[in-house]
Design a protein around this motif. Structure first.
Motif, PDB file in Angstrom:
ATOM      1  N   LEU A 179       0.825  -1.209   0.000  1.00  0.00           N
ATOM      2  CA  LEU A 179       0.000   0.000   0.000  1.00  0.00           C
ATOM      3  C   LEU A 179       0.861   1.261   0.000  1.00  0.00           C
ATOM      4  CD1 LEU A 179      -2.809  -1.034   2.497  1.00  0.00           C
ATOM      5  CD2 LEU A 179      -3.023  -0.721   0.024  1.00  0.00           C
ATOM      6  N   ALA A 180       1.879   1.288   0.838  1.00  0.00           N
ATOM      7  CA  ALA A 180       2.732   2.479   0.935  1.00  0.00           C
ATOM      8  C   ALA A 180       3.590   2.670  -0.306  1.00  0.00           C
ATOM      9  CB  ALA A 180       3.619   2.381   2.169  1.00  0.00           C
ATOM     10  N   GLY A 181       4.067   1.592  -0.882  1.00  0.00           N
ATOM     11  CA  GLY A 181       4.985   1.698  -2.007  1.00  0.00           C
ATOM     12  C   GLY A 181       4.337   1.804  -3.370  1.00  0.00           C
ATOM     13  N   VAL A 182       3.156   1.221  -3.532  1.00  0.00           N
ATOM     14  CA  VAL A 182       2.535   1.177  -4.858  1.00  0.00           C
ATOM     15  C   VAL A 182       1.256   2.008  -4.916  1.00  0.00           C
ATOM     16  CG1 VAL A 182       1.536  -0.334  -6.613  1.00  0.00           C
ATOM     17  CG2 VAL A 182       3.510  -1.099  -5.301  1.00  0.00           C
ATOM     18  N   VAL A 183       0.348   1.762  -4.008  1.00  0.00           N
ATOM     19  CA  VAL A 183      -0.963   2.407  -4.058  1.00  0.00           C
ATOM     20  C   VAL A 183      -0.862   3.893  -3.724  1.00  0.00           C
ATOM     21  CG1 VAL A 183      -3.315   2.352  -3.113  1.00  0.00           C
ATOM     22  CG2 VAL A 183      -2.097   0.224  -3.533  1.00  0.00           C
ATOM     23  N   SER A 184       0.153   4.288  -2.951  1.00  0.00           N
ATOM     24  CA  SER A 184       0.285   5.691  -2.544  1.00  0.00           C
ATOM     25  C   SER A 184       0.463   6.638  -3.736  1.00  0.00           C
ATOM     26  CB  SER A 184       1.457   5.851  -1.579  1.00  0.00           C
ATOM     27  OG  SER A 184       2.673   5.532  -2.213  1.00  0.00           O
ATOM     28  N   ARG A 185       0.930   6.133  -4.844  1.00  0.00           N
ATOM     29  CA  ARG A 185       1.118   7.005  -6.012  1.00  0.00           C
ATOM     30  C   ARG A 185      -0.207   7.467  -6.603  1.00  0.00           C
ATOM     31  NH1 ARG A 185       2.413   5.505 -11.449  1.00  0.00           N
ATOM     32  NH2 ARG A 185       0.859   4.030 -12.140  1.00  0.00           N
ATOM     33  N   PHE A 186      -1.304   6.808  -6.233  1.00  0.00           N
ATOM     34  CA  PHE A 186      -2.620   7.190  -6.734  1.00  0.00           C
ATOM     35  C   PHE A 186      -3.339   8.158  -5.796  1.00  0.00           C
ATOM     36  CE2 PHE A 186      -1.832   2.928  -8.493  1.00  0.00           C
ATOM     37  CZ  PHE A 186      -1.849   3.255  -9.837  1.00  0.00           C
ATOM     38  N   ALA A 187      -2.668   8.620  -4.747  1.00  0.00           N
ATOM     39  CA  ALA A 187      -3.282   9.546  -3.784  1.00  0.00           C
ATOM     40  C   ALA A 187      -3.587  10.877  -4.476  1.00  0.00           C
ATOM     41  CB  ALA A 187      -2.356   9.770  -2.597  1.00  0.00           C
ATOM     42  N   SER A 188      -4.623  11.510  -4.026  1.00  0.00           N
ATOM     43  CA  SER A 188      -5.038  12.780  -4.616  1.00  0.00           C
ATOM     44  C   SER A 188      -4.069  13.896  -4.247  1.00  0.00           C
ATOM     45  CB  SER A 188      -6.440  13.134  -4.111  1.00  0.00           C
ATOM     46  OG  SER A 188      -6.790  14.434  -4.540  1.00  0.00           O
ATOM     47  N   GLY A 189      -3.831  14.781  -5.178  1.00  0.00           N
ATOM     48  CA  GLY A 189      -2.987  15.942  -4.930  1.00  0.00           C
ATOM     49  C   GLY A 189      -3.797  17.144  -4.473  1.00  0.00           C
ATOM     50  N   SER A 190      -5.115  16.990  -4.405  1.00  0.00           N
ATOM     51  CA  SER A 190      -5.986  18.082  -3.960  1.00  0.00           C
ATOM     52  C   SER A 190      -5.814  18.307  -2.463  1.00  0.00           C
ATOM     53  CB  SER A 190      -7.444  17.739  -4.250  1.00  0.00           C
ATOM     54  OG  SER A 190      -7.635  17.529  -5.623  1.00  0.00           O
ATOM     55  N   PRO A 191      -6.077  19.538  -2.011  1.00  0.00           N
ATOM     56  CA  PRO A 191      -5.971  19.805  -0.570  1.00  0.00           C
ATOM     57  C   PRO A 191      -6.926  18.927   0.232  1.00  0.00           C
ATOM     58  CG  PRO A 191      -6.202  21.851  -1.813  1.00  0.00           C
ATOM     59  CD  PRO A 191      -6.429  20.722  -2.771  1.00  0.00           C
ATOM     60  N   ASP A 192      -6.468  18.479   1.394  1.00  0.00           N
ATOM     61  CA  ASP A 192      -7.324  17.659   2.246  1.00  0.00           C
ATOM     62  C   ASP A 192      -8.217  18.566   3.096  1.00  0.00           C
ATOM     63  OD1 ASP A 192      -5.665  18.687   4.204  1.00  0.00           O
ATOM     64  OD2 ASP A 192      -4.683  16.796   4.645  1.00  0.00           O
ATOM     65  N   GLY A 193      -8.981  17.973   4.005  1.00  0.00           N
ATOM     66  CA  GLY A 193      -9.928  18.726   4.830  1.00  0.00           C
ATOM     67  C   GLY A 193      -9.263  19.775   5.697  1.00  0.00           C
ATOM     68  N   LEU A 194      -8.095  19.468   6.234  1.00  0.00           N
ATOM     69  CA  LEU A 194      -7.388  20.427   7.079  1.00  0.00           C
ATOM     70  C   LEU A 194      -6.927  21.628   6.253  1.00  0.00           C
ATOM     71  CD1 LEU A 194      -6.246  21.177   9.832  1.00  0.00           C
ATOM     72  CD2 LEU A 194      -4.202  19.871   9.258  1.00  0.00           C
ATOM     73  N   ASP A 195      -6.390  21.376   5.075  1.00  0.00           N
ATOM     74  CA  ASP A 195      -5.993  22.485   4.194  1.00  0.00           C
ATOM     75  C   ASP A 195      -7.198  23.330   3.804  1.00  0.00           C
ATOM     76  OD1 ASP A 195      -3.283  21.919   4.150  1.00  0.00           O
ATOM     77  OD2 ASP A 195      -3.461  20.576   2.427  1.00  0.00           O
ATOM     78  N   TYR A 196      -8.293  22.672   3.499  1.00  0.00           N
ATOM     79  CA  TYR A 196      -9.508  23.384   3.112  1.00  0.00           C
ATOM     80  C   TYR A 196      -9.979  24.290   4.251  1.00  0.00           C
ATOM     81  CZ  TYR A 196     -14.316  24.317   1.773  1.00  0.00           C
ATOM     82  OH  TYR A 196     -15.494  24.946   1.462  1.00  0.00           O
ATOM     83  N   ALA A 197     -10.006  23.754   5.475  1.00  0.00           N
ATOM     84  CA  ALA A 197     -10.455  24.545   6.628  1.00  0.00           C
ATOM     85  C   ALA A 197      -9.497  25.705   6.902  1.00  0.00           C
ATOM     86  CB  ALA A 197     -10.577  23.664   7.861  1.00  0.00           C
ATOM     87  N   ALA A 198      -8.199  25.490   6.733  1.00  0.00           N
ATOM     88  CA  ALA A 198      -7.217  26.547   6.988  1.00  0.00           C
ATOM     89  C   ALA A 198      -7.334  27.673   5.958  1.00  0.00           C
ATOM     90  CB  ALA A 198      -5.808  25.967   6.966  1.00  0.00           C
ATOM     91  N   ARG A 199      -7.784  27.354   4.759  1.00  0.00           N
ATOM     92  CA  ARG A 199      -7.884  28.357   3.696  1.00  0.00           C
ATOM     93  C   ARG A 199      -9.238  29.054   3.670  1.00  0.00           C
ATOM     94  NH1 ARG A 199      -4.118  26.829  -0.847  1.00  0.00           N
ATOM     95  NH2 ARG A 199      -5.633  27.828  -2.185  1.00  0.00           N
ATOM     96  N   GLU A 200     -10.194  28.562   4.439  1.00  0.00           N
ATOM     97  CA  GLU A 200     -11.543  29.124   4.438  1.00  0.00           C
ATOM     98  C   GLU A 200     -11.527  30.559   4.973  1.00  0.00           C
ATOM     99  OE1 GLU A 200     -15.749  27.899   6.388  1.00  0.00           O
ATOM    100  OE2 GLU A 200     -14.527  26.300   5.547  1.00  0.00           O
ATOM    101  N   GLY A 201     -12.091  31.477   4.227  1.00  0.00           N
ATOM    102  CA  GLY A 201     -12.149  32.879   4.618  1.00  0.00           C
ATOM    103  C   GLY A 201     -11.201  33.752   3.820  1.00  0.00           C
ATOM    104  N   CYS A 202     -10.312  33.161   3.051  1.00  0.00           N
ATOM    105  CA  CYS A 202      -9.364  33.922   2.232  1.00  0.00           C
ATOM    106  C   CYS A 202      -9.699  33.748   0.756  1.00  0.00           C
ATOM    107  CB  CYS A 202      -7.931  33.447   2.471  1.00  0.00           C
ATOM    108  SG  CYS A 202      -7.225  33.984   4.024  1.00  0.00           S
ATOM    109  N   THR A 203      -9.202  34.662  -0.035  1.00  0.00           N
ATOM    110  CA  THR A 203      -9.307  34.522  -1.486  1.00  0.00           C
ATOM    111  C   THR A 203      -7.900  34.267  -2.022  1.00  0.00           C
ATOM    112  OG1 THR A 203      -9.125  36.931  -1.732  1.00  0.00           O
ATOM    113  CG2 THR A 203     -11.348  35.992  -1.697  1.00  0.00           C
ATOM    114  N   PHE A 204      -7.839  33.508  -3.117  1.00  0.00           N
ATOM    115  CA  PHE A 204      -6.558  33.092  -3.676  1.00  0.00           C
ATOM    116  C   PHE A 204      -6.514  33.389  -5.169  1.00  0.00           C
ATOM    117  CE2 PHE A 204      -7.270  30.617   0.092  1.00  0.00           C
ATOM    118  CZ  PHE A 204      -6.021  30.546   0.688  1.00  0.00           C
ATOM    119  N   ASP A 205      -5.302  33.625  -5.670  1.00  0.00           N
ATOM    120  CA  ASP A 205      -5.131  33.806  -7.106  1.00  0.00           C
ATOM    121  C   ASP A 205      -4.880  32.443  -7.759  1.00  0.00           C
ATOM    122  OD1 ASP A 205      -2.499  33.191  -6.515  1.00  0.00           O
ATOM    123  OD2 ASP A 205      -1.720  35.192  -6.947  1.00  0.00           O
ATOM    124  N   ALA A 206      -4.593  32.441  -9.050  1.00  0.00           N
ATOM    125  CA  ALA A 206      -4.397  31.192  -9.790  1.00  0.00           C
ATOM    126  C   ALA A 206      -3.181  30.405  -9.302  1.00  0.00           C
ATOM    127  CB  ALA A 206      -4.266  31.487 -11.281  1.00  0.00           C
TER     128      ALA A 206
END
Length: 130
Positions: free
Chosen positions: A15-42
């Protein structure tokens, strides 16, 4: 028990060596919550608002060999991530196995209250069946 541990280690390494390469690069829930309230550029830079992400700092271990889910010096991102995951599994298994080995090696006489006289061999559990 040995077969179970080896099988579990194999699955964790897979799982760590092979399947991990398919993990999402999108921000997780913690990143989403930390960014809530701000605006961002491209480019992902904060352009306005108030949020926790404005307090973000570089991690103290950001330049360590296993930082950012990869191994420093390996340019192939898939290989770097897989090897980093496998190294993490092996390190965790070694530390956990070592701790269990140390705990298991303790004799009942070393733990207070195991036998009335406080020495091994005094309790009925220590008697051998003939």
């Amino acid at each position: 028990m040995r077969k179970f541990l080896i099988a579990g280690l194999f699955v964790a390494l897979l799982l760590a060596g092979v399947v991990s390469r398919f993990a999402s690069g999108s921000p997780d829930g913690l990143d989403y919550a930390a960014r809530e309230g701000c605006t961002f550029d491209a480019d992902g830079e904060i352009t306005g608002g108030t949020c926790m992400a404005q307090q973000e700092q570089e991690h103290q271990l950001g330049d360590s060999p296993l930082a950012d889910y990869g191994i420093k010096g390996i340019d192939n991102e898939t290989l770097s991530t897989g090897l980093s995951g496998a190294a993490g599994v092996l390190l965790t298994f070694a530390i956990g196995g070592g701790l269990f080995w140390l705990i298991r090696r303790r004799t009942p006489g070393e733990t207070p209250g195991d036998s009335p006289a406080g020495s091994p061999g005094d309790s009925p559990a220590d008697e051998k069946v003939a």
